[in-house]
Design a protein around this motif. Structure first.
Motif, PDB file in Angstrom:
ATOM      1  N   SER A 187       0.835  -1.195   0.000  1.00  5.91           N
ATOM      2  CA  SER A 187       0.000   0.000   0.000  1.00  5.91           C
ATOM      3  C   SER A 187       0.872   1.248   0.000  1.00  5.91           C
ATOM      4  O   SER A 187       1.959   1.269   0.582  1.00  5.91           O
ATOM      5  CB  SER A 187      -0.900   0.004   1.241  1.00  5.91           C
ATOM      6  OG  SER A 187      -1.456   1.275   1.461  1.00  5.91           O
ATOM      7  N   ALA A 188       0.373   2.320  -0.630  1.00  2.87           N
ATOM      8  CA  ALA A 188       1.094   3.595  -0.611  1.00  2.87           C
ATOM      9  C   ALA A 188       1.253   4.128   0.807  1.00  2.87           C
ATOM     10  O   ALA A 188       2.088   5.006   1.057  1.00  2.87           O
ATOM     11  CB  ALA A 188       0.364   4.614  -1.480  1.00  2.87           C
ATOM     12  N   ARG A 189       0.477   3.603   1.738  1.00  5.18           N
ATOM     13  CA  ARG A 189       0.556   4.081   3.130  1.00  5.18           C
ATOM     14  C   ARG A 189       1.889   3.758   3.796  1.00  5.18           C
ATOM     15  O   ARG A 189       2.214   4.317   4.838  1.00  5.18           O
ATOM     16  CB  ARG A 189      -0.595   3.476   3.947  1.00  5.18           C
ATOM     17  CG  ARG A 189      -1.963   3.970   3.496  1.00  5.18           C
ATOM     18  CD  ARG A 189      -3.077   3.367   4.339  1.00  5.18           C
ATOM     19  NE  ARG A 189      -4.385   3.800   3.859  1.00  5.18           N
ATOM     20  CZ  ARG A 189      -5.541   3.461   4.412  1.00  5.18           C
ATOM     21  NH1 ARG A 189      -5.540   2.669   5.482  1.00  5.18           N
ATOM     22  NH2 ARG A 189      -6.685   3.902   3.929  1.00  5.18           N
ATOM     23  N   TRP A 190       2.661   2.850   3.208  1.00  2.00           N
ATOM     24  CA  TRP A 190       3.993   2.570   3.747  1.00  2.00           C
ATOM     25  C   TRP A 190       4.873   3.817   3.705  1.00  2.00           C
ATOM     26  O   TRP A 190       5.732   4.015   4.569  1.00  2.00           O
ATOM     27  CB  TRP A 190       4.681   1.466   2.942  1.00  2.00           C
ATOM     28  CG  TRP A 190       4.302   0.068   3.282  1.00  2.00           C
ATOM     29  CD1 TRP A 190       3.462  -0.742   2.587  1.00  2.00           C
ATOM     30  CD2 TRP A 190       4.767  -0.707   4.397  1.00  2.00           C
ATOM     31  NE1 TRP A 190       3.360  -1.972   3.195  1.00  2.00           N
ATOM     32  CE2 TRP A 190       4.159  -1.984   4.307  1.00  2.00           C
ATOM     33  CE3 TRP A 190       5.642  -0.453   5.456  1.00  2.00           C
ATOM     34  CZ2 TRP A 190       4.395  -2.994   5.238  1.00  2.00           C
ATOM     35  CZ3 TRP A 190       5.883  -1.463   6.377  1.00  2.00           C
ATOM     36  CH2 TRP A 190       5.254  -2.707   6.272  1.00  2.00           C
ATOM     37  N   ILE A 191       4.705   4.602   2.655  1.00  2.00           N
ATOM     38  CA  ILE A 191       5.611   5.720   2.416  1.00  2.00           C
ATOM     39  C   ILE A 191       5.011   6.991   3.020  1.00  2.00           C
ATOM     40  O   ILE A 191       3.949   7.458   2.593  1.00  2.00           O
ATOM     41  CB  ILE A 191       5.859   5.911   0.908  1.00  2.00           C
ATOM     42  CG1 ILE A 191       6.250   4.572   0.261  1.00  2.00           C
ATOM     43  CG2 ILE A 191       6.928   6.970   0.686  1.00  2.00           C
ATOM     44  CD1 ILE A 191       7.467   3.904   0.889  1.00  2.00           C
TER      45      ILE A 191
ATOM     46  N   THR B  37      -2.508   2.026  -5.772  1.00  2.00           N
ATOM     47  CA  THR B  37      -1.602   3.088  -5.317  1.00  2.00           C
ATOM     48  C   THR B  37      -0.134   2.670  -5.336  1.00  2.00           C
ATOM     49  O   THR B  37       0.751   3.509  -5.150  1.00  2.00           O
ATOM     50  CB  THR B  37      -1.946   3.505  -3.875  1.00  2.00           C
ATOM     51  OG1 THR B  37      -1.601   2.441  -2.952  1.00  2.00           O
ATOM     52  CG2 THR B  37      -3.419   3.822  -3.729  1.00  2.00           C
ATOM     53  N   THR B  38       0.151   1.406  -5.585  1.00  2.00           N
ATOM     54  CA  THR B  38       1.483   0.858  -5.352  1.00  2.00           C
ATOM     55  C   THR B  38       2.568   1.492  -6.205  1.00  2.00           C
ATOM     56  O   THR B  38       3.613   1.912  -5.698  1.00  2.00           O
ATOM     57  CB  THR B  38       1.479  -0.664  -5.578  1.00  2.00           C
ATOM     58  OG1 THR B  38       0.509  -1.267  -4.699  1.00  2.00           O
ATOM     59  CG2 THR B  38       2.844  -1.256  -5.280  1.00  2.00           C
TER      60      THR B  38
ATOM     61  N   PRO C 229       0.108  -1.962   6.319  1.00  2.00           N
ATOM     62  CA  PRO C 229      -0.486  -0.788   6.957  1.00  2.00           C
ATOM     63  C   PRO C 229      -1.969  -1.031   7.179  1.00  2.00           C
ATOM     64  O   PRO C 229      -2.569  -1.902   6.545  1.00  2.00           O
ATOM     65  CB  PRO C 229      -0.259   0.337   5.928  1.00  2.00           C
ATOM     66  CG  PRO C 229       0.847  -0.159   5.060  1.00  2.00           C
ATOM     67  CD  PRO C 229       0.691  -1.642   5.008  1.00  2.00           C
ATOM     68  N   GLU C 230      -2.577  -0.286   8.063  1.00  2.00           N
ATOM     69  CA  GLU C 230      -4.000  -0.437   8.357  1.00  2.00           C
ATOM     70  C   GLU C 230      -4.812  -0.225   7.083  1.00  2.00           C
ATOM     71  O   GLU C 230      -4.712   0.794   6.429  1.00  2.00           O
ATOM     72  CB  GLU C 230      -4.408   0.580   9.431  1.00  2.00           C
ATOM     73  CG  GLU C 230      -5.814   0.387   9.974  1.00  2.00           C
ATOM     74  CD  GLU C 230      -6.878   1.088   9.150  1.00  2.00           C
ATOM     75  OE1 GLU C 230      -8.006   0.567   9.087  1.00  2.00           O
ATOM     76  OE2 GLU C 230      -6.576   2.139   8.542  1.00  2.00           O
ATOM     77  N   CYS C 231      -5.589  -1.248   6.713  1.00  2.00           N
ATOM     78  CA  CYS C 231      -6.446  -1.194   5.520  1.00  2.00           C
ATOM     79  C   CYS C 231      -7.388  -2.388   5.574  1.00  2.00           C
ATOM     80  O   CYS C 231      -7.382  -3.163   6.537  1.00  2.00           O
ATOM     81  CB  CYS C 231      -5.613  -1.213   4.234  1.00  2.00           C
ATOM     82  SG  CYS C 231      -4.672  -2.737   3.977  1.00  2.00           S
ATOM     83  N   GLY C 232      -8.189  -2.580   4.526  1.00  2.00           N
ATOM     84  CA  GLY C 232      -9.162  -3.666   4.519  1.00  2.00           C
ATOM     85  C   GLY C 232      -8.547  -5.049   4.614  1.00  2.00           C
ATOM     86  O   GLY C 232      -9.201  -6.002   5.069  1.00  2.00           O
TER      87      GLY C 232
ATOM     88  N   ILE D 199       0.063  -5.078  12.008  1.00  2.00           N
ATOM     89  CA  ILE D 199      -0.615  -3.922  11.419  1.00  2.00           C
ATOM     90  C   ILE D 199       0.107  -2.646  11.832  1.00  2.00           C
ATOM     91  O   ILE D 199       0.371  -2.429  13.021  1.00  2.00           O
ATOM     92  CB  ILE D 199      -2.082  -3.845  11.892  1.00  2.00           C
ATOM     93  CG1 ILE D 199      -2.783  -5.193  11.717  1.00  2.00           C
ATOM     94  CG2 ILE D 199      -2.819  -2.748  11.151  1.00  2.00           C
ATOM     95  CD1 ILE D 199      -4.061  -5.327  12.513  1.00  2.00           C
ATOM     96  N   ILE D 200       0.420  -1.795  10.848  1.00  2.00           N
ATOM     97  CA  ILE D 200       1.089  -0.531  11.148  1.00  2.00           C
ATOM     98  C   ILE D 200       0.111   0.612  10.920  1.00  2.00           C
ATOM     99  O   ILE D 200      -0.496   0.724   9.851  1.00  2.00           O
ATOM    100  CB  ILE D 200       2.351  -0.327  10.281  1.00  2.00           C
ATOM    101  CG1 ILE D 200       3.249  -1.577  10.319  1.00  2.00           C
ATOM    102  CG2 ILE D 200       3.147   0.867  10.809  1.00  2.00           C
ATOM    103  CD1 ILE D 200       3.099  -2.493   9.154  1.00  2.00           C
ATOM    104  N   TYR D 201      -0.036   1.458  11.925  1.00  2.00           N
ATOM    105  CA  TYR D 201      -0.989   2.560  11.893  1.00  2.00           C
ATOM    106  C   TYR D 201      -0.287   3.891  11.639  1.00  2.00           C
ATOM    107  O   TYR D 201       0.856   4.095  12.039  1.00  2.00           O
ATOM    108  CB  TYR D 201      -1.774   2.629  13.207  1.00  2.00           C
ATOM    109  CG  TYR D 201      -2.783   1.519  13.362  1.00  2.00           C
ATOM    110  CD1 TYR D 201      -4.119   1.718  13.051  1.00  2.00           C
ATOM    111  CD2 TYR D 201      -2.395   0.256  13.809  1.00  2.00           C
ATOM    112  CE1 TYR D 201      -5.044   0.697  13.179  1.00  2.00           C
ATOM    113  CE2 TYR D 201      -3.311  -0.774  13.940  1.00  2.00           C
ATOM    114  CZ  TYR D 201      -4.638  -0.544  13.626  1.00  2.00           C
ATOM    115  OH  TYR D 201      -5.553  -1.562  13.748  1.00  2.00           O
TER     116      TYR D 201
END
Length: 325
Positions: free
Chosen positions: A182-186, A215-216, A268-271, A285-287
């Motif tokens: 997920s793009a949420r990593w960055i 988003t990747t 990351p936190e997602c579905g 899970i990373i928030y």
């Protein structure tokens, strides 16, 4: 009795709704339950046996043609609100979550006004107040409160039956860790080089299945240059995982087979955290540290699952994620 449930938002929200459907059916199997869902969520619930009929709201709006004793709008947003508003239902129920952000506290004012006028039953959840008072704000618990307000009987059970079919097992000499790209990593605390370091650490024990979403590619340029890529067509013939493989934009059916074949999910936190929970796969899970992580966790805790939670601003996050593996 026939009940309609509108759940047209995210995949995780749909999975968190399934316990209320199962709990209603458990006490009276003659009740008919229809669910109105997005295209993605239709794939999620098509094997859930407690739903009598599924409508894809992106294909055709059949809501006005059906008559219901009760229809419940559980999704936020005007689209689901108006679907419920113009339905042919004896009783219309609605749940409104007031914003968890103080600056947007009055953003639901119009929903509140229209609900008071046009809906027989409206449950208002003040997330900030309940969180500060150490009361539950979990989505599923709040949906049970809506059932109480509407007078619907149920046999409460948060443990949903395994409903995601497993038809393929991926072979691997090592255990498999699925990491979702997920793009949420960055973010402000974590960059792609940190992620590459995590991959190297994980390879000591696991072969890695890296899954993607829309988003990747915006965030992981180096990753795509370094590792082989498998698409949906190639997945049909894929049997053995070695080292690190990117599974690019798999459909939901194939994506769940990666989850079923994994020993651990890191994301990351997602579905995905809720799909992993449904598949009984443990997760890390990373928030987002800047987006009320404690409140987010209490609202969207994966049900009945083995999981650990972390923050992106945790010191030595990669070491924390790989310890005790």
């Amino acid at each position: 009795m026939k009940i309609g449930i509108i759940r047209i938002d995210r995949m995780g929200d749909m999975i968190l709704t399934l316990p209320i459907i199962q709990s209603i059916k458990s006490i009276d199997s003659s009740i008919k339950i229809h669910v109105f869902a997005s295209s993605r969520n239709v794939q999620v619930i098509q094997s859930f046996k407690y739903i009598d009929r599924i409508f894809n709201i992106n294909d055709e709006n059949k809501l006005n043609k059906e008559k219901y004793d009760l229809i419940l709008n559980i999704s936020p947003g005007w689209k689901s609100f108006f679907l419920c508003l113009f339905s042919k239902a004896s009783i219309k129920g609605n749940i409104i979550f007031l914003s968890r952000y103080k600056k947007k506290y009055y953003s639901k004012l119009l929903f509140l006004i229209f609900s008071k006028i046009f809906f027989q039953k409206t449950l208002i959840i003040n997330r900030i107040k309940r969180f500060n008072n150490n009361q539950s704000i979990h989505c599923t618990e709040m949906m049970f409160k809506l059932l109480d307000k509407c007078g619907v009987a149920y046999e409460k059970n948060l443990l949903i039956e395994n409903f995601l079919p497993k038809f393929k097992v991926i072979d691997s000499e090592k255990k498999i860790c699925m990491v979702h790209l997920s793009a949420r990593w960055i973010n402000n605390y974590y960059i792609e080089s940190d992620f590459l370091n995590l991959i190297l650490k994980l390879q000591n024990k696991f072969n890695l299945a890296l899954t993607t979403d829309d988003t990747t590619k915006e965030k992981f340029n180096l990753i795509f240059k370094r590792y082989p890529i498998i698409n949906n067509y190639q997945f049909d013939h894929f049997k053995t995982l070695n080292e690190v493989v990117i599974f690019e934009n798999l459909n939901f059916k194939n994506w769940t087979q990666i989850i079923h074949s994994s020993n651990l999910v890191i994301t990351p936190e997602c579905g995905l955290i809720h799909v992993a929970a449904a598949c009984k796969i443990p997760s890390k899970i990373i928030y987002n540290a800047n987006n009320k992580p404690n409140m987010m966790y209490k609202e969207y805790t994966p049900l009945k699952s083995k999981h650990e939670r972390f923050l992106f601003n945790d010191k030595n996050l990669n070491s924390l994620l790989t310890q005790s593996l």
